[in-house]
Design an enzyme around this catalytic site. Structure first.
Site, mmCIF file in Angstrom:
data_model
loop_
_atom_site.group_PDB
_atom_site.id
_atom_site.type_symbol
_atom_site.label_atom_id
_atom_site.label_comp_id
_atom_site.label_asym_id
_atom_site.label_seq_id
_atom_site.Cartn_x
_atom_site.Cartn_y
_atom_site.Cartn_z
ATOM 1 N N ARG A 30 1.040 -1.374 0.058
ATOM 2 C CA ARG A 30 0.106 0.011 -0.221
ATOM 3 C C ARG A 30 0.898 1.172 0.000
ATOM 4 N NH1 ARG A 30 -0.921 3.103 4.257
ATOM 5 N NH2 ARG A 30 0.158 1.768 5.699
ATOM 6 N N ARG A 156 -13.776 -18.453 27.902
ATOM 7 C CA ARG A 156 -13.103 -18.550 26.852
ATOM 8 C C ARG A 156 -13.391 -17.336 25.756
ATOM 9 N NH1 ARG A 156 -14.392 -24.089 27.747
ATOM 10 N NH2 ARG A 156 -16.290 -23.868 26.175
ATOM 11 N N ARG A 157 -14.301 -16.289 26.384
ATOM 12 C CA ARG A 157 -14.752 -15.047 25.703
ATOM 13 C C ARG A 157 -14.010 -13.746 26.234
ATOM 14 N NH1 ARG A 157 -21.155 -16.837 26.134
ATOM 15 N NH2 ARG A 157 -20.829 -19.003 25.107
ATOM 16 N N CYS A 176 -3.923 -2.581 13.029
ATOM 17 C CA CYS A 176 -2.949 -3.620 12.796
ATOM 18 C C CYS A 176 -2.813 -4.719 13.787
ATOM 19 C CB CYS A 176 -1.429 -3.037 12.632
ATOM 20 S SG CYS A 176 -1.221 -1.688 11.156
ATOM 21 N N ARG A 196 -3.064 -8.589 12.557
ATOM 22 C CA ARG A 196 -2.985 -8.650 11.000
ATOM 23 C C ARG A 196 -2.103 -8.270 10.029
ATOM 24 N NH1 ARG A 196 -3.683 -4.460 7.742
ATOM 25 N NH2 ARG A 196 -4.130 -2.522 8.890
ATOM 26 N N SER A 197 -1.406 -7.268 10.483
ATOM 27 C CA SER A 197 -0.119 -6.854 9.505
ATOM 28 C C SER A 197 1.062 -6.181 10.894
ATOM 29 C CB SER A 197 -0.885 -5.791 8.826
ATOM 30 O OG SER A 197 0.453 -4.941 8.240
ATOM 31 N N GLY A 198 2.131 -6.663 10.549
ATOM 32 C CA GLY A 198 3.072 -6.535 11.369
ATOM 33 C C GLY A 198 4.489 -6.005 10.539
ATOM 34 N N TYR A 239 10.071 -4.252 5.607
ATOM 35 C CA TYR A 239 10.214 -2.897 4.513
ATOM 36 C C TYR A 239 11.536 -3.180 3.765
ATOM 37 C CZ TYR A 239 5.575 -1.003 5.376
ATOM 38 O OH TYR A 239 4.395 -0.722 5.535
#
Length: 294
Positions: A30, A156-157, A176, A196-198, A239
């Site tokens: 992106r 567990r919630r 993220c 989700r994104s590291g 990167y």
């Protein structure tokens, strides 16, 4: 060799970096910078005895970790208020130029939209800007997490979720680090973070320290010990303009992680201050500069 075998947990992070550099797929992302990327990585870091996974192979911006987390806990979404504390990490995403580029031309500079803190404290409420009064609106997920840990620790919630699909289009940057699940086993509180994104060079070191600290804080107000931070990564990426800096970091041998403790008995998550959070024994190596991709 200095520090040999004293910090296997940090070596896990370094091995992930090497794995991505050696085996990652090249992706034009992106930001346009480009990455090497792998999907589906996992590591576990001990939080026992006050330990916090604050990397030692480079200096991590501890003040930024603390102030950002307190800002999240307040439910704040104004980058200017964080910047006023001397922490500029959200300035780029809250800049006039960036907001305009994302279609938020009518939004005041610094207003990041309903990001992490808003979702933690007011999930489901309608977002009306940084200065609106949201008291009693939406679901206070953080308070619910703490209530469950205290009163239903086998649940567990026990989940803190920042990924609100309805609000994603209003966020300057979608979350993220998206979801944290907490569990109590044998009097120890552990956290599993799904990210989700590291950004392995800049973001992940910050996130490990932040969720480690959050787990210690919640454990403190719940009179529990701390166990482990389990970290699950979706898209784990380096990167392209971070590769040389990370290779320098890979050449360094980790030192022991520091520990954290809190001044006095703090009963509410809202009562923590930067001054009440004490870091002990942090002895990092020199900083390594890496540009942030916006």
């Amino acid at each position: 060799m200095e520090g040999a075998n004293v910090n296997e947990d940090e070596r896990k992070y370094l091995r992930q970096i090497k794995h991505i550099i050696d085996e990652g797929d090249k992706v034009i992302d992106r930001t346009g910078v480009g990455t090497l990327s792998l999907f589906g990585l996992h590591s576990t870091y001990s939080l026992r005895n006050g330990v916090i996974p604050l990397l030692t192979t480079k200096r991590v911006y501890w003040k930024g970790v603390v102030e950002e987390l307190l800002w999240f806990i307040k439910g704040d979404t104004d980058a200017k208020r964080l910047s006023a504390k001397g922490v500029k990490i959200w300035d780029a995403n809250g800049s006039r130029e960036f907001l305009d580029s994302q279609g938020f031309k009518d939004r005041p500079e610094g207003d990041l939209g309903p990001i992490y803190g808003f979702q933690w404290r007011h999930f489901g409420a309608e977002y009306h800007g940084t200065d609106a009064d949201y008291k009693g609106q939406g679901v206070d997920q953080l308070a619910d997490v703490i209530e469950q840990i205290k009163n239903n620790p086998n649940s567990r919630r026990i989940i803190l979720n920042a990924w609100n699909v309805k609000d994603l289009h209003q966020m300057a940057l979608p979350p993220c680090h998206t979801l944290a699940q907490f569990a109590v086993k044998n009097g120890e509180l552990s956290c599993q973070l799904y990210q989700r994104s590291g950004d392995m060079g800049l973001g992940v070191p910050f996130n490990l320290a932040s969720y480690g600290l959050l787990t210690h804080m919640i454990a403190h107000v719940c009179a529990l010990k701390t166990g482990f931070l389990h970290h699950v990564l979706g898209d784990a990426h380096v990167y392209l303009n971070h590769i040389d800096a990370l290779k320098e970091q890979l050449s360094r041998d980790p030192r022991p992680f520091p520990t954290v403790h809190f001044e006095g008995r703090i009963d509410s998550i809202d009562d923590f201050t930067a001054e009440s959070i004490i870091l002990n024994g942090y002895n990092p190596m020199a900083p390594i500069k890496m540009p942030m991709a916006v």
